[in-house]
Structure formats: C-alpha cells, structure tokens
Design an enzyme around this catalytic site. Structure first.
Site, PDB file in Angstrom:
ATOM      1  N   HIS A  85       0.801  -1.226   0.000  1.00 54.07           N
ATOM      2  CA  HIS A  85       0.000   0.000   0.000  1.00 54.07           C
ATOM      3  C   HIS A  85       0.833   1.275   0.000  1.00 54.07           C
ATOM      4  O   HIS A  85       0.393   2.301  -0.532  1.00 54.07           O
ATOM      5  CB  HIS A  85      -0.938   0.008   1.208  1.00 54.07           C
ATOM      6  CG  HIS A  85      -1.926  -1.103   1.188  1.00 54.07           C
ATOM      7  ND1 HIS A  85      -3.114  -1.026   0.493  1.00 54.07           N
ATOM      8  CD2 HIS A  85      -1.904  -2.334   1.756  1.00 54.07           C
ATOM      9  CE1 HIS A  85      -3.788  -2.163   0.641  1.00 54.07           C
ATOM     10  NE2 HIS A  85      -3.073  -2.969   1.396  1.00 54.07           N
ATOM     11  N   HIS A 139     -10.869 -11.093   2.226  1.00 49.83           N
ATOM     12  CA  HIS A 139     -11.733 -10.466   3.232  1.00 49.83           C
ATOM     13  C   HIS A 139     -13.126 -11.086   3.159  1.00 49.83           C
ATOM     14  O   HIS A 139     -14.115 -10.415   2.867  1.00 49.83           O
ATOM     15  CB  HIS A 139     -11.789  -8.956   3.010  1.00 49.83           C
ATOM     16  CG  HIS A 139     -10.489  -8.272   3.311  1.00 49.83           C
ATOM     17  ND1 HIS A 139     -10.154  -7.874   4.577  1.00 49.83           N
ATOM     18  CD2 HIS A 139      -9.439  -7.955   2.515  1.00 49.83           C
ATOM     19  CE1 HIS A 139      -8.945  -7.318   4.555  1.00 49.83           C
ATOM     20  NE2 HIS A 139      -8.490  -7.369   3.306  1.00 49.83           N
ATOM     21  N   ASN A 165      -5.304 -14.459   6.667  1.00 50.89           N
ATOM     22  CA  ASN A 165      -5.747 -13.194   7.238  1.00 50.89           C
ATOM     23  C   ASN A 165      -7.072 -12.760   6.611  1.00 50.89           C
ATOM     24  O   ASN A 165      -7.232 -12.787   5.389  1.00 50.89           O
ATOM     25  CB  ASN A 165      -4.683 -12.102   7.027  1.00 50.89           C
ATOM     26  CG  ASN A 165      -3.433 -12.392   7.835  1.00 50.89           C
ATOM     27  OD1 ASN A 165      -3.355 -12.092   9.020  1.00 50.89           O
ATOM     28  ND2 ASN A 165      -2.452 -13.002   7.186  1.00 50.89           N
ATOM     29  N   ALA A 166      -8.035 -12.359   7.461  1.00 48.74           N
ATOM     30  CA  ALA A 166      -9.345 -11.865   7.031  1.00 48.74           C
ATOM     31  C   ALA A 166     -10.145 -12.933   6.288  1.00 48.74           C
ATOM     32  O   ALA A 166     -10.777 -12.664   5.263  1.00 48.74           O
ATOM     33  CB  ALA A 166      -9.206 -10.604   6.182  1.00 48.74           C
ATOM     34  N   HIS A 184       2.300 -11.364  10.774  1.00 47.66           N
ATOM     35  CA  HIS A 184       1.013 -11.840  10.272  1.00 47.66           C
ATOM     36  C   HIS A 184       0.819 -13.352  10.393  1.00 47.66           C
ATOM     37  O   HIS A 184      -0.305 -13.822  10.555  1.00 47.66           O
ATOM     38  CB  HIS A 184       0.843 -11.443   8.795  1.00 47.66           C
ATOM     39  CG  HIS A 184       0.423 -10.025   8.593  1.00 47.66           C
ATOM     40  ND1 HIS A 184       1.303  -8.973   8.686  1.00 47.66           N
ATOM     41  CD2 HIS A 184      -0.790  -9.479   8.310  1.00 47.66           C
ATOM     42  CE1 HIS A 184       0.652  -7.837   8.455  1.00 47.66           C
ATOM     43  NE2 HIS A 184      -0.619  -8.116   8.227  1.00 47.66           N
ATOM     44  N   ASP A 197       2.547  -6.315   1.770  1.00 49.40           N
ATOM     45  CA  ASP A 197       1.367  -5.640   2.333  1.00 49.40           C
ATOM     46  C   ASP A 197       1.785  -4.409   3.139  1.00 49.40           C
ATOM     47  O   ASP A 197       1.136  -4.035   4.119  1.00 49.40           O
ATOM     48  CB  ASP A 197       0.552  -6.604   3.210  1.00 49.40           C
ATOM     49  CG  ASP A 197      -0.880  -6.122   3.434  1.00 49.40           C
ATOM     50  OD1 ASP A 197      -1.357  -5.290   2.646  1.00 49.40           O
ATOM     51  OD2 ASP A 197      -1.513  -6.563   4.414  1.00 49.40           O
ATOM     52  N   GLY A 221      -1.777  -3.867   7.883  1.00 49.07           N
ATOM     53  CA  GLY A 221      -0.679  -3.965   6.940  1.00 49.07           C
ATOM     54  C   GLY A 221       0.634  -4.229   7.653  1.00 49.07           C
ATOM     55  O   GLY A 221       0.672  -4.506   8.858  1.00 49.07           O
TER      56      GLY A 221
END
Length: 378
Positions: A57, A192, A216-217, A248, A271, A306
């Site tokens: 990001h 997600h 994750n998610a 993570h 990430d 992140g």
C-alpha cells in the site's frame, strides 16, 4: 556490463556459479555480445532477479491511495532501492469517487512511460471495496460495497485497464457474476471473506485464481470446515499470497503452507503501509489512524493494519527465521508474482532478452549489496 563470480539464480530454480552478461538494458547469453563491458566482481554474493511486489500500500510516508503522482513516484523510488523492481500497488476500501481519482492517477503515471531509477509500475491491485464487512480487517467499513460489475467497469476504464488484481468476497451478492464476466481480463482474488469451502470452490470454478494474504481476514482451516484455505489447496491452479513479516503468520504456519501448496503456487507479498522505511509513530491507512511499533502496525482497536516490512525483508525473514529454502523464497518473490500479473516475458528471471535487473545479496546473512536495474547500478 559483466557481473562475475556470483551464484546466479537460474530459470531452473537453482543457483549456479556463472557470469551474467548485460548489453544495454537487457541480459544477453554470451560474452561476445557485450561491447565495452564494465566488469563487476560479485564474489561471495547470490545474484537473484529483481523482485515483484503485487500487494503493498505504501512506504516512506506515502500511500497509493493518496492518489497523487508524487506518492506513486516516491514509492517506486524506494522500492527500487530495496531490490523490488516491479510493483503493483494496492488500493484500500474507499468510495467510488476516491477510487476513480486513484485509477486516473495510475493511468497517467503508467502512460508517462519509463521512470529512471524507479520500480516499474505495472498496474493496480484493487483490494476492496467488494469485501465482507465481517472480515474487513483494516479496511474501512464505511465504504464497503456489494460487488458491482458496472462500478468495476467504470473504475477499470478510468485506470486505462490498469486493474491487474481484484479482491472479492465470493459470498456477497453479485460476486459470482463479476468473477464469471471479467476473470479473463483481471486476476480475481478471494479476500476479506466469510466464504465456506463450497462457496470459495465455486468462485475458483467460475474463474478466481488467487487468494489475498492467506489466513488473514478469512475463516480458518479446520478439520470439518476447511473454508477458502482448503478450497484453494484443492484447486491446483490457485495461487496464494503470504506475508512473511514475522507478524502476520507464525513461522510453523508458513512452513506448513509451503508443504501444502508448494513453492510454485505461493506469492510472497509485503502488504506494506506508509510507515515502511520510517521510524515508529502515528500514521494512517485508508484514512484510519495507525500506530506503528517495531514491525507491528495496528488500528486503534488493535487490528493489524498492513506491514512495515518491504518484500526483500519478508523474503529474508522467510529464509533466515522461518526455514524456507532460499531457492523457494526467490521463486515466490520474483518468479511467481511476475507470472501472476503477466510480465514474466520481460521480468522475473536472469535470462537473455529480459530486462537486466539483478539484486546482489551477501551469502552471509543475505544483506543487500547492490541493485542493478536496466543494466545500471542504483
């Protein structure tokens, strides 16, 4: 340029002691094809291809969602210095208007062409807004939107067809239609999501081929409810992202994932968010406040937001702290992501005809010694 005496990562996925020949900005296969060569002694080093990060990001105080050319350029400059020579930065869950502006900026930046001493910008990883509220993680719930074919088409047009990956929760209304109708142009990634095994498997059968930051998610893998993780494992054409920042995912889980999926189906990602490359402190991600302490970035409620680790550091962590073979880690950070976004013809290996991007790492500790991009040392 001739890079001599390095242990070179080959297309066969092994290291061989050999010299690397560069003419102009590309690799060539013979010394005779190199004119007026500058020699560089890389004794004691591994030579690996430039890395490709398809999911990050921001860094150095900038975020792709800033929506400015300055942000993209600063991010690309930093990534090149840490051996990441190709990038596909990610958006966050934002309004259509904000995403539209980001897409237009991306289109303009890409159309400018070559940016010297910068990682090459290859497109957008659109992480949101088509995600599940229950598994939003650090995504902003105010902007979550049902999967919408017309909306995606508007954003894709604004980007000049720059959207290379699209995150999607397949259980949401409209998701399957979107996957079915656009999977030939864009990589669809299960992300997600609250999807169970059957719904995730259906998404893969309709054209999704990717999973965003595995584990994750999303629902966990259990012996009676294997969820999207089990569905991805069963589909041999599905690739999965792993964040090996030491935060993570537990090292044992990383090792298990390599046993299940193999190193041809795993893509290492960073990430990373805007604090990467900077000190601890207060930052933002997707308009939300983030606290950074060491390698940990969290929202105010404690949700991981992140990472603050670049892809080269993630690769190094996978090898030195998680027990992943270097050959496998390089494949997952350089080869697989380049193939995923369709740039392997020119990037991702040290092969004649490809762009001359080389990352030299000391054999002792894998410390970065030199980045060569387009045949020029940075």
């Amino acid at each position: 340029m001739i890079i001599k005496n390095a242990s070179v990562y080959t297309e066969d996925g092994i290291f061989l002691q050999k010299d690397i020949y560069v003419e102009g900005d590309c690799f060539v296969d013979a010394k005779e094809k190199v004119s007026d060569a500058q020699e560089f002694d890389a004794s004691g080093c591994y030579a690996i291809p430039g890395l490709t990060d398809i999911h990050f990001h921001g860094c150095m105080g900038h975020d792709f969602c800033d929506g400015t050319r300055t942000a993209v350029d600063a991010m690309a400059a930093y990534e090149a210095t840490v051996g990441v020579t190709n990038i596909v930065p990610a958006t966050m869950t934002l309004s259509e208007e904000m995403l539209f502006d980001i897409c237009q900026t991306a289109k303009a930046y890409k159309e400018e062409g070559t940016h010297k001493k910068r990682a090459r910008f290859h497109g957008i990883n659109m992480e949101g807004p088509f995600v599940s509220f229950a598994k939003k993680g650090a995504q902003n719930g105010d902007y979550i939107h049902k999967p919408d074919l017309a909306m995606f088409d508007r954003l894709q047009e604004a980007s000049g067809n720059c959207v290379k990956l699209l995150a999607i929760a397949p259980e949401e209304e409209g998701a399957m239609e979107l996957i079915k109708k656009r999977h030939k142009e864009t990589v669809f990634s299960v992300a997600h999501t609250c999807a169970d095994y059957d719904r995730a498997a259906e998404a893969f059968e309709k054209g999704a081929t990717h999973v965003t930051h595995l584990y994750n998610a999303m629902n966990p893998y259990t012996h009676r409810a294997p969820g999207p993780i089990g569905a991805a494992a069963d589909k041999e054409y599905v690739e999965v992202e792993l964040i090996c920042d030491g935060v993570h995912i537990h090292p044992a889980t990383v090792r298990t994932t390599f046993k299940i999926f193999g190193d041809r189906r795993i893509i290492l990602i960073s990430d990373s968010m805007r604090a990467t490359g900077l000190s601890d402190g207060d930052y933002t991600l997707g308009g939300q406040a983030v606290k950074v302490t060491g390698n940990l970035a969290t929202l105010l409620d404690g949700t991981i937001a992140g990472s603050v680790t670049n892809l080269l550091d993630c690769m190094r962590t996978a090898v030195l702290e998680m027990g992943i073979p270097l050959e496998s880690a390089v494949r997952c950070a350089a080869v697989n992501p380049a193939k995923c976004v369709g740039i392997y013809e020119k990037h991702g290996s040290i092969s004649a005809g490809k762009k001359a991007d080389v990352v030299l790492l000391k054999k002792d500790g894998l410390t970065l010694q030199r980045v060569i991009m387009d045949g020029e040392p940075l």
